[in-house]
Design a protein around this motif. Structure first.
Motif, mmCIF file in Angstrom:
data_model
loop_
_atom_site.group_PDB
_atom_site.id
_atom_site.type_symbol
_atom_site.label_atom_id
_atom_site.label_comp_id
_atom_site.label_asym_id
_atom_site.label_seq_id
_atom_site.Cartn_x
_atom_site.Cartn_y
_atom_site.Cartn_z
ATOM 1 N N HIS A 57 3.709 0.300 0.932
ATOM 2 C CA HIS A 57 2.950 1.736 -0.294
ATOM 3 C C HIS A 57 3.417 1.557 -1.617
ATOM 4 N N LEU A 58 2.667 1.088 -2.295
ATOM 5 C CA LEU A 58 2.895 1.060 -3.390
ATOM 6 C C LEU A 58 3.672 2.145 -4.406
ATOM 7 N N LYS A 59 4.740 2.850 -5.115
ATOM 8 C CA LYS A 59 5.205 3.576 -5.731
ATOM 9 C C LYS A 59 5.674 3.436 -7.323
ATOM 10 N N GLY A 60 5.348 4.632 -8.159
ATOM 11 C CA GLY A 60 5.946 4.113 -9.563
ATOM 12 C C GLY A 60 6.489 5.803 -9.947
ATOM 13 N N ALA A 61 7.075 5.308 -11.444
ATOM 14 C CA ALA A 61 7.228 5.915 -12.374
ATOM 15 C C ALA A 61 7.395 5.769 -13.568
ATOM 16 N N ALA A 100 6.467 0.115 -11.102
ATOM 17 C CA ALA A 100 6.170 -0.061 -9.757
ATOM 18 C C ALA A 100 6.831 -1.048 -8.849
ATOM 19 N N TRP A 101 6.850 -0.519 -7.836
ATOM 20 C CA TRP A 101 7.178 -1.224 -6.600
ATOM 21 C C TRP A 101 6.914 -0.844 -5.645
ATOM 22 N N THR A 102 7.329 -2.428 -4.385
ATOM 23 C CA THR A 102 6.264 -1.844 -2.808
ATOM 24 C C THR A 102 7.532 -0.967 -1.666
ATOM 25 N N ASP A 103 7.430 -0.589 -1.801
ATOM 26 C CA ASP A 103 8.301 0.231 -0.640
ATOM 27 C C ASP A 103 7.939 0.503 0.669
ATOM 28 N N VAL A 104 8.582 0.638 1.595
ATOM 29 C CA VAL A 104 7.851 0.666 2.982
ATOM 30 C C VAL A 104 8.304 2.472 3.723
ATOM 31 N N VAL A 105 6.576 3.197 4.115
ATOM 32 C CA VAL A 105 6.822 4.196 4.660
ATOM 33 C C VAL A 105 6.340 4.109 6.223
ATOM 34 N N PRO A 148 10.463 -5.641 -8.152
ATOM 35 C CA PRO A 148 9.787 -4.383 -9.438
ATOM 36 C C PRO A 148 8.807 -4.878 -10.030
ATOM 37 N N LYS A 149 8.328 -4.492 -11.094
ATOM 38 C CA LYS A 149 7.492 -4.212 -12.198
ATOM 39 C C LYS A 149 7.904 -3.319 -13.031
ATOM 40 N N LEU A 150 7.977 -4.155 -14.342
ATOM 41 C CA LEU A 150 8.536 -3.069 -15.328
ATOM 42 C C LEU A 150 7.509 -3.326 -16.516
ATOM 43 N N ALA A 151 6.353 -2.156 -17.515
ATOM 44 C CA ALA A 151 5.880 -2.489 -18.596
ATOM 45 C C ALA A 151 6.936 -1.828 -19.538
ATOM 46 N N VAL A 152 6.523 -1.615 -20.582
ATOM 47 C CA VAL A 152 7.803 -1.305 -22.141
ATOM 48 C C VAL A 152 6.440 -0.357 -23.124
ATOM 49 N N ASP A 153 6.176 0.253 -23.941
ATOM 50 C CA ASP A 153 5.624 0.452 -24.520
ATOM 51 C C ASP A 153 6.993 2.023 -25.698
ATOM 52 N N ALA A 154 6.139 2.823 -26.557
ATOM 53 C CA ALA A 154 6.730 3.247 -27.297
ATOM 54 C C ALA A 154 7.430 4.002 -26.775
ATOM 55 N N GLY A 155 6.895 5.009 -26.029
ATOM 56 C CA GLY A 155 7.547 6.013 -24.955
ATOM 57 C C GLY A 155 8.909 5.922 -24.222
ATOM 58 N N SER A 162 -0.807 -1.689 0.656
ATOM 59 C CA SER A 162 -1.172 -1.938 -0.998
ATOM 60 C C SER A 162 0.411 -2.948 -1.501
ATOM 61 N N MET A 163 0.579 -3.961 -1.734
ATOM 62 C CA MET A 163 1.626 -4.539 -2.508
ATOM 63 C C MET A 163 1.473 -5.838 -3.509
ATOM 64 N N ALA A 164 2.289 -6.359 -4.384
ATOM 65 C CA ALA A 164 2.296 -7.423 -5.055
ATOM 66 C C ALA A 164 2.154 -6.658 -6.047
ATOM 67 N N PRO A 165 2.763 -5.713 -6.851
ATOM 68 C CA PRO A 165 2.479 -4.642 -7.940
ATOM 69 C C PRO A 165 2.470 -5.670 -8.977
ATOM 70 N N ASP A 166 1.882 -5.476 -10.037
ATOM 71 C CA ASP A 166 2.038 -6.318 -11.111
ATOM 72 C C ASP A 166 1.826 -5.615 -12.135
#
Length: 418
Positions: free
Chosen positions: A410-414, A400-405, A388-395, A46-50
């Motif tokens: 692969h999609l990765k998140g934090a 989310a981003w694309t990496d290669v393994v 890379p994509k970024l979304a903000v909330d109160a916390g 998977s690729m191209a996250p939003d």
């Protein structure tokens, strides 16, 4: 440069995981933030996250699943901290005509009435290089999606992409996109003839039933393949893009939609970056009330650098930019967000040791850097990591981003939170 020349990633299959991320213990409001792994439900390849946040504490993730031997599939899933991933990934569209590209990615939007909107690219069957921007929406939270609608109505064998979506009132949506119809109008002659036509920035409004309004030309000459960005201010949608002057200066411009019309485009900052080809590096934009921040890449002066500027009047004016990072290792792929207390900036850099996803936070006045994070070390190189994509909330923020393994995307998140 055409969109089809950008890197498209190859993938393989892995299992869905619906793991719920454990809620971290609470800390004082002024404490530092930490990075936690956020396991995403996308299959290998998977690729191209939003990423978008929505009502009810939801985080919406979309992506393209591109598995060798299978048709491309546009998918999305919804997450809350209380329940984790709320369902198996749902498919919005599938088919060989669905264009998967690291630079021009689909976009997801939730409007206040509860509807979801999705934008992506479809190739044109009778054109070797043409593609359309298409739009669909779901009234039931993503269970069902209506017939897709072409956003561009010109029917020309041209490139139409790099779109940005925003809510228009409670139950309709606006969209802006780069439109190459004037380039196609030059015909199938030489490259020099093709270059005489200019890429335009256009916009339109769509009702809940996908009825279209009248196209507006926001800018008659723009950079051919740089991302556009939009953010909602108290005065209306603010739109940012990379402009293109007659002598090839490609600085960032903005306009705001108010009183049913776009204001005249104006530069964020006079970088004076003159470049003959498209850098595929559009601006990132975020807003809250009258505060707006724009983040962009430039090589003005000969050194790659990321700049961040703020506005206190919904984009009417911007103060002098702050340099986030500079040097040959800086890549022009970044994201920005703003909350009640701070501004978040994510970007990629690449050196001899590989790529790293960086994150920093600033006070809303950008007076100093509060904290810097090395979010992840990537196995990807070059454009394989996408944007890379970024979304903000109160916390805090979601990333989310694309990496290669092992050669597979692969999609990765934090999650970055107290």
């Amino acid at each position: 440069m055409t969109l089809r020349n950008l890197l498209v990633l190859a993938i393989a299959l892995t299992a869905f995981t619906g793991c719920k991320r454990d809620t971290p213990p609470s800390k004082p409001a002024n404490a530092g933030y930490s990075v936690q792994t956020w396991v995403l439900p996308a299959e290998a390849g998977s690729m191209a996250p939003d990423l978008q946040t929505a009502s009810g504490g939801r985080v919406l993730l979309s992506w393209i699943n591109r598995t060798q031997g299978r048709r491309n599939a546009l998918q999305f899933a919804s997450y809350t901290e209380a329940t984790g991933w709320q369902s198996q990934p749902r498919t919005v569209a599938v088919g060989n005509a669905l264009l998967a590209n690291a630079g021009d990615t689909p976009h997801l939007l939730a409007t206040p009435d509860g509807a979801l909107w999705m934008q992506w690219l479809q190739t044109q069957p009778d054109s070797p290089s043409g593609y359309d921007t298409v739009l669909a929406r779901s009234k039931d939270g993503g269970m069902n999606w209506d017939q897709i609608t072409r956003v561009n109505s010109d029917g020309k064998p041209a490139e139409h992409g790099f779109a940005a979506l925003w809510p228009n009132g409670s139950n309709s949506a606006g969209i802006a996109w780069l439109d190459g119809r004037d380039q196609a109008a030059m015909g199938a002659g030489t490259a020099a003839q093709h270059a005489m036509g200019a890429m335009q920035l256009r916009s339109n409004l769509f009702t809940l039933d996908l009825q279209r309004g009248t196209d507006a030309v926001v800018d008659a000459r723009t950079c051919d393949c740089c991302q556009t960005a939009v953010a909602m201010t108290r005065k209306g949608p603010l739109l940012a893009w990379r402009d293109r002057s007659a002598d090839e200066v490609r600085d960032i411009a903005l306009a705001r939609f108010e009183n049913n019309a776009w204001t005249a485009p104006k530069p964020v900052h006079a970088d004076g970056w003159k470049v003959e080809s498209c850098p595929v590096a559009g601006p990132a934009l975020a807003a809250s009330g009258d505060s707006a921040v724009v983040l962009w890449y430039s090589e003005a002066g000969g050194t790659p650098h990321l700049q961040l500027a703020r506005s206190h009047d919904a984009g009417d004016s911007f103060l002098a930019p702050v340099t986030v990072e500079a040097g040959a290792h800086v890549l022009g792929r970044s994201a920005v967000g703003i909350d009640a207390r701070q501004v978040w900036v994510a970007w990629l850099h690449e050196d001899a040791h590989g790529q790293t996803l960086q994150l920093a936070r600033y006070p809303r006045d950008l007076s100093k850097r509060l904290q810097t994070f090395a979010v992840a070390k990537l196995g990807a190189r070059g454009m394989a990591s996408g944007y890379p994509k970024l979304a903000v909330d109160a916390g805090g923020v979601w990333l989310a981003w694309t990496d290669v393994v092992d050669g597979v995307a692969h999609l990765k998140g934090a999650r970055v939170a107290h």
